[in-house]
Design a protein around this motif. Structure first.
Motif, mmCIF file in Angstrom:
data_model
loop_
_atom_site.group_PDB
_atom_site.id
_atom_site.type_symbol
_atom_site.label_atom_id
_atom_site.label_comp_id
_atom_site.label_asym_id
_atom_site.label_seq_id
_atom_site.Cartn_x
_atom_site.Cartn_y
_atom_site.Cartn_z
ATOM 1 N N TYR A 289 -38.240 53.528 54.001
ATOM 2 C CA TYR A 289 -39.199 54.061 53.029
ATOM 3 C C TYR A 289 -40.642 53.894 53.520
ATOM 4 C CZ TYR A 289 -34.942 53.698 50.320
ATOM 5 O OH TYR A 289 -33.642 53.815 49.912
ATOM 6 N N ALA A 290 -40.811 53.410 54.749
ATOM 7 C CA ALA A 290 -42.149 53.211 55.316
ATOM 8 C C ALA A 290 -42.873 54.555 55.420
ATOM 9 C CB ALA A 290 -42.048 52.560 56.688
ATOM 10 N N GLY A 291 -44.178 54.513 55.224
ATOM 11 C CA GLY A 291 -44.993 55.721 55.280
ATOM 12 C C GLY A 291 -45.290 56.300 53.916
ATOM 13 N N SER A 292 -44.599 55.802 52.883
ATOM 14 C CA SER A 292 -44.863 56.252 51.511
ATOM 15 C C SER A 292 -45.412 55.097 50.679
ATOM 16 C CB SER A 292 -43.588 56.781 50.843
ATOM 17 O OG SER A 292 -43.175 58.001 51.420
ATOM 18 N N THR A 293 -46.214 55.450 49.704
ATOM 19 C CA THR A 293 -46.744 54.481 48.750
ATOM 20 C C THR A 293 -46.174 54.807 47.374
ATOM 21 O OG1 THR A 293 -48.782 54.207 50.005
ATOM 22 C CG2 THR A 293 -48.826 53.528 47.706
ATOM 23 N N TYR A 294 -45.773 53.780 46.663
ATOM 24 C CA TYR A 294 -45.121 53.960 45.375
ATOM 25 C C TYR A 294 -45.954 53.300 44.273
ATOM 26 C CZ TYR A 294 -41.088 55.266 48.164
ATOM 27 O OH TYR A 294 -40.252 55.892 49.063
ATOM 28 N N ARG A 295 -45.896 53.896 43.081
ATOM 29 C CA ARG A 295 -46.532 53.342 41.899
ATOM 30 C C ARG A 295 -45.500 53.227 40.786
ATOM 31 N NH1 ARG A 295 -50.719 56.706 39.230
ATOM 32 N NH2 ARG A 295 -50.058 58.355 40.654
ATOM 33 N N ILE A 296 -45.550 52.133 40.048
ATOM 34 C CA ILE A 296 -44.677 51.954 38.883
ATOM 35 C C ILE A 296 -45.565 51.706 37.669
ATOM 36 C CG2 ILE A 296 -42.835 50.597 37.822
ATOM 37 C CD1 ILE A 296 -41.786 49.985 40.588
ATOM 38 N N TRP A 297 -45.411 52.554 36.652
ATOM 39 C CA TRP A 297 -46.224 52.494 35.428
ATOM 40 C C TRP A 297 -45.466 51.689 34.385
ATOM 41 C CZ3 TRP A 297 -46.180 53.593 30.269
ATOM 42 C CH2 TRP A 297 -47.407 53.843 29.637
ATOM 43 N N ILE A 298 -46.168 50.723 33.783
ATOM 44 C CA ILE A 298 -45.516 49.741 32.918
ATOM 45 C C ILE A 298 -46.178 49.690 31.556
ATOM 46 C CG2 ILE A 298 -45.136 47.242 32.605
ATOM 47 C CD1 ILE A 298 -45.192 47.299 35.844
ATOM 48 N N LYS A 299 -45.355 49.732 30.513
ATOM 49 C CA LYS A 299 -45.748 49.301 29.179
ATOM 50 C C LYS A 299 -44.653 48.342 28.724
ATOM 51 C CE LYS A 299 -47.252 50.798 24.591
ATOM 52 N NZ LYS A 299 -47.612 51.958 23.731
ATOM 53 N N ASN A 300 -44.854 47.076 28.996
ATOM 54 C CA ASN A 300 -43.829 46.034 28.884
ATOM 55 C C ASN A 300 -42.709 46.239 29.899
ATOM 56 O OD1 ASN A 300 -45.301 45.049 26.720
ATOM 57 N ND2 ASN A 300 -43.559 44.917 25.341
ATOM 58 N N GLU A 301 -42.179 47.463 30.000
ATOM 59 C CA GLU A 301 -41.101 47.788 30.937
ATOM 60 C C GLU A 301 -41.555 48.870 31.912
ATOM 61 O OE1 GLU A 301 -40.007 46.419 27.067
ATOM 62 O OE2 GLU A 301 -40.446 48.535 27.454
ATOM 63 N N HIS A 302 -40.697 49.156 32.888
ATOM 64 C CA HIS A 302 -40.973 50.190 33.888
ATOM 65 C C HIS A 302 -40.604 51.547 33.300
ATOM 66 C CE1 HIS A 302 -39.194 46.596 36.205
ATOM 67 N NE2 HIS A 302 -40.509 46.425 36.145
ATOM 68 N N HIS A 303 -41.583 52.470 33.237
ATOM 69 C CA HIS A 303 -41.328 53.754 32.575
ATOM 70 C C HIS A 303 -41.565 54.982 33.451
ATOM 71 C CE1 HIS A 303 -40.427 52.058 28.669
ATOM 72 N NE2 HIS A 303 -41.469 51.262 28.797
ATOM 73 N N ALA A 304 -42.264 54.843 34.566
ATOM 74 C CA ALA A 304 -42.465 56.000 35.451
ATOM 75 C C ALA A 304 -42.722 55.502 36.871
ATOM 76 C CB ALA A 304 -43.634 56.868 34.978
ATOM 77 N N ILE A 305 -42.210 56.271 37.845
ATOM 78 C CA ILE A 305 -42.370 55.923 39.255
ATOM 79 C C ILE A 305 -42.909 57.132 40.011
ATOM 80 C CG2 ILE A 305 -41.209 55.143 41.357
ATOM 81 C CD1 ILE A 305 -39.125 53.792 39.659
ATOM 82 N N TRP A 306 -43.909 56.905 40.859
ATOM 83 C CA TRP A 306 -44.446 57.923 41.751
ATOM 84 C C TRP A 306 -44.130 57.556 43.197
ATOM 85 C CZ3 TRP A 306 -46.682 56.547 37.268
ATOM 86 C CH2 TRP A 306 -47.325 57.516 36.479
ATOM 87 N N ARG A 307 -43.825 58.536 44.010
ATOM 88 C CA ARG A 307 -43.834 58.394 45.471
ATOM 89 C C ARG A 307 -45.010 59.203 45.974
ATOM 90 N NH1 ARG A 307 -38.887 60.114 46.872
ATOM 91 N NH2 ARG A 307 -39.625 62.274 46.928
ATOM 92 N N ASP A 308 -45.968 58.537 46.587
ATOM 93 C CA ASP A 308 -47.242 59.165 46.935
ATOM 94 C C ASP A 308 -47.821 59.761 45.646
ATOM 95 O OD1 ASP A 308 -46.936 58.327 49.618
ATOM 96 O OD2 ASP A 308 -45.587 60.020 49.966
ATOM 97 N N GLU A 309 -47.971 61.039 45.514
ATOM 98 C CA GLU A 309 -48.548 61.593 44.280
ATOM 99 C C GLU A 309 -47.530 62.368 43.451
ATOM 100 O OE1 GLU A 309 -51.574 60.792 43.199
ATOM 101 O OE2 GLU A 309 -51.616 59.518 44.978
ATOM 102 N N THR A 310 -46.244 62.169 43.737
ATOM 103 C CA THR A 310 -45.188 62.908 43.038
ATOM 104 C C THR A 310 -44.375 61.979 42.149
ATOM 105 O OG1 THR A 310 -45.012 64.461 44.894
ATOM 106 C CG2 THR A 310 -43.154 64.372 43.358
ATOM 107 N N VAL A 311 -44.202 62.358 40.902
ATOM 108 C CA VAL A 311 -43.357 61.579 39.991
ATOM 109 C C VAL A 311 -41.906 61.765 40.412
ATOM 110 C CG1 VAL A 311 -42.669 61.206 37.603
ATOM 111 C CG2 VAL A 311 -45.001 61.947 38.121
ATOM 112 N N ILE A 312 -41.194 60.635 40.587
ATOM 113 C CA ILE A 312 -39.808 60.730 41.054
ATOM 114 C C ILE A 312 -38.805 60.115 40.074
ATOM 115 C CG2 ILE A 312 -40.451 60.838 43.489
ATOM 116 C CD1 ILE A 312 -39.660 57.856 43.684
ATOM 117 N N GLY A 313 -39.269 59.611 38.936
ATOM 118 C CA GLY A 313 -38.343 59.066 37.953
ATOM 119 C C GLY A 313 -39.078 58.574 36.729
ATOM 120 N N THR A 314 -38.449 58.731 35.570
ATOM 121 C CA THR A 314 -39.074 58.299 34.313
ATOM 122 C C THR A 314 -38.017 57.771 33.343
ATOM 123 O OG1 THR A 314 -38.830 60.399 33.118
ATOM 124 C CG2 THR A 314 -40.791 60.177 34.527
ATOM 125 N N SER A 315 -38.500 57.058 32.327
ATOM 126 C CA SER A 315 -37.658 56.758 31.169
ATOM 127 C C SER A 315 -37.213 58.089 30.546
ATOM 128 C CB SER A 315 -38.456 55.971 30.132
ATOM 129 O OG SER A 315 -38.853 54.736 30.634
#
Length: 380
Positions: A289-315
């Motif tokens: 997975y090297a070369g990509s940056t990920y973000r996880i958005w949290i409101k108490n729990e994990h609700h959305a994930i980005w790979r670079d600038e693309t959303v790749i999963g949500t609640s």
């Protein structure tokens, strides 16, 4: 057939699995284990029942703790004294919940036959199990969500249009409040948080959705507690092995690895006391997975994930962050810090109701004011 838990291995498996389904919220593994283990060590048995083992007319309710993160510093004694707050009647969680359940049933003139866990997570599920034990009633092997949630309205009861009221709230000082009616479950949640603020936090013992088994059944995520035991066992077994640590978990759940990486930053979006943990993780991919940056958005729990600038999963789907060495699920209580390596797992929501249009609207990203629709991690 009822599940009787009488050994610490099963308690540990349950709490590991509940923390996995907690998706970062609802307390660490230790929080649930420390609640349940003393009872088991004392020779007491924890009982989980299928609703089919109960009468259709047996009464049930959930028992939860409402209230967000407390301030780091407690209020000064003179401020508490000004409101007559000199001694805590219920300094610990479970006696508070027991009182809330008793007061709710007494107000309605009924007798409870079982408790239900509103959600799946370590402390938030262990507490009603122990509360049921103290009341002499079992806990149903099921919950109303299939994961942890940050707000009361995000359950299958809401999908079915069943209001949570009457709701009984009990704080640590012994104040008891019956909320007979609320205009919405969201408002009931807000009232609970305001009560928490007024009572200087540490959790408001809250019971609600007082319904008979026949009315609870359509909202239940069936056998979710026994499923948690199996998932916890797979996590612990894999963590103890020297290779293919995730193989037992992936085989048990059908989940998949979303990415592996090293935590770069933890950014808090809000630090308001008595409310939610709102933050974002920035994680640099490693290995394949090297070369990509990920973000996880949290409101108490994990609700959305980005790979670079693309959303790749949500609640409503389930995203768990694991320690790559032990497989232990990590929480949003400060477990993920800069420099920490992590493995992120994605699993489909346990109940198909969450993949209906109504389910995705209720527990999907737009509920959290994110400007995109549900994204299926299996096809991103």
């Amino acid at each position: 057939m009822a599940i009787i838990i009488s050994d610490l291995e099963t308690v540990a498996n349950l709490c590991w699995g509940l923390t996995f389904f907690g998706t970062g919220g609802g307390g660490r593994v230790e929080a649930g284990f420390d609640l349940l283990a003393p009872a088991v060590r004392a020779g007491r048995k924890l009982t989980l029942v299928d609703p089919g083992e109960l009468s259709e007319t047996d009464w049930t309710c959930w028992a939860i703790i409402v209230g967000g993160k407390d301030p780091e510093e407690p209020p000064p004694a003179h401020e508490l004294a000004a409101s007559g707050l000199h001694r805590e009647e219920f300094p610990t969680i479970v006696p508070r919940l027991v009182e809330s359940a008793k007061a709710l049933s007494e107000s309605a003139g009924i007798q409870l036959g079982a408790l239900v866990s509103m959600e799946l997570s370590s402390a938030a599920t262990a507490a009603p199990i122990l509360t049921g034990l103290e009341l002499g009633i079992p806990t149903i092997d099921g919950d109303y969500v299939g994961r942890a949630i940050p707000q009361l309205e995000l359950s299958k009861m809401e999908l079915l249009g069943k209001p949570p009221t009457p709701v009984m709230l009990v704080d640590r000082w012994g104040n008891r409040m019956l909320l007979k009616h609320a205009v919405s479950a969201a408002m009931a949640d807000r009232i609970g948080r305001m009560v928490s603020r007024a009572a200087y936090g540490r959790g408001i013992a809250t019971t609600g959705h007082l319904v008979q088994v026949r009315d609870a059944r359509p909202a239940l995520v069936s056998r979710s507690l026994s499923r948690s035991i199996a998932v916890g066992e797979s996590l612990r077994r894999g963590g103890a092995s020297k290779r293919d640590k995730l193989a037992p978990l992936l085989a048990e759940t059908g989940a998949r690895v979303i990415f592996e990486g090293d935590t770069v930053r933890v950014d808090w979006r809000s630090d308001e006391p008595y409310m939610w943990r709102e933050l974002t993780y920035q994680i640099r991919g490693t290995g394949s997975y090297a070369g990509s940056t990920y973000r996880i958005w949290i409101k108490n729990e994990h609700h959305a994930i980005w790979r670079d600038e693309t959303v790749i999963g949500t609640s409503p789907d389930i995203f768990a962050i694991l320690d790559p060495v032990t497989n232990k699920p990590l929480t949003t209580l400060g477990d993920v810090t800069p420099g920490r390596p992590v493995v992120v797992i994605g699993m489909k929501a346990l109940d198909s109701a969450w993949h209906s249009a109504a389910g995705q609207a209720l527990l999907g990203p737009r509920h959290f004011n994110l400007d995109f629709d549900y994204v299926d991690f299996e096809h991103a």
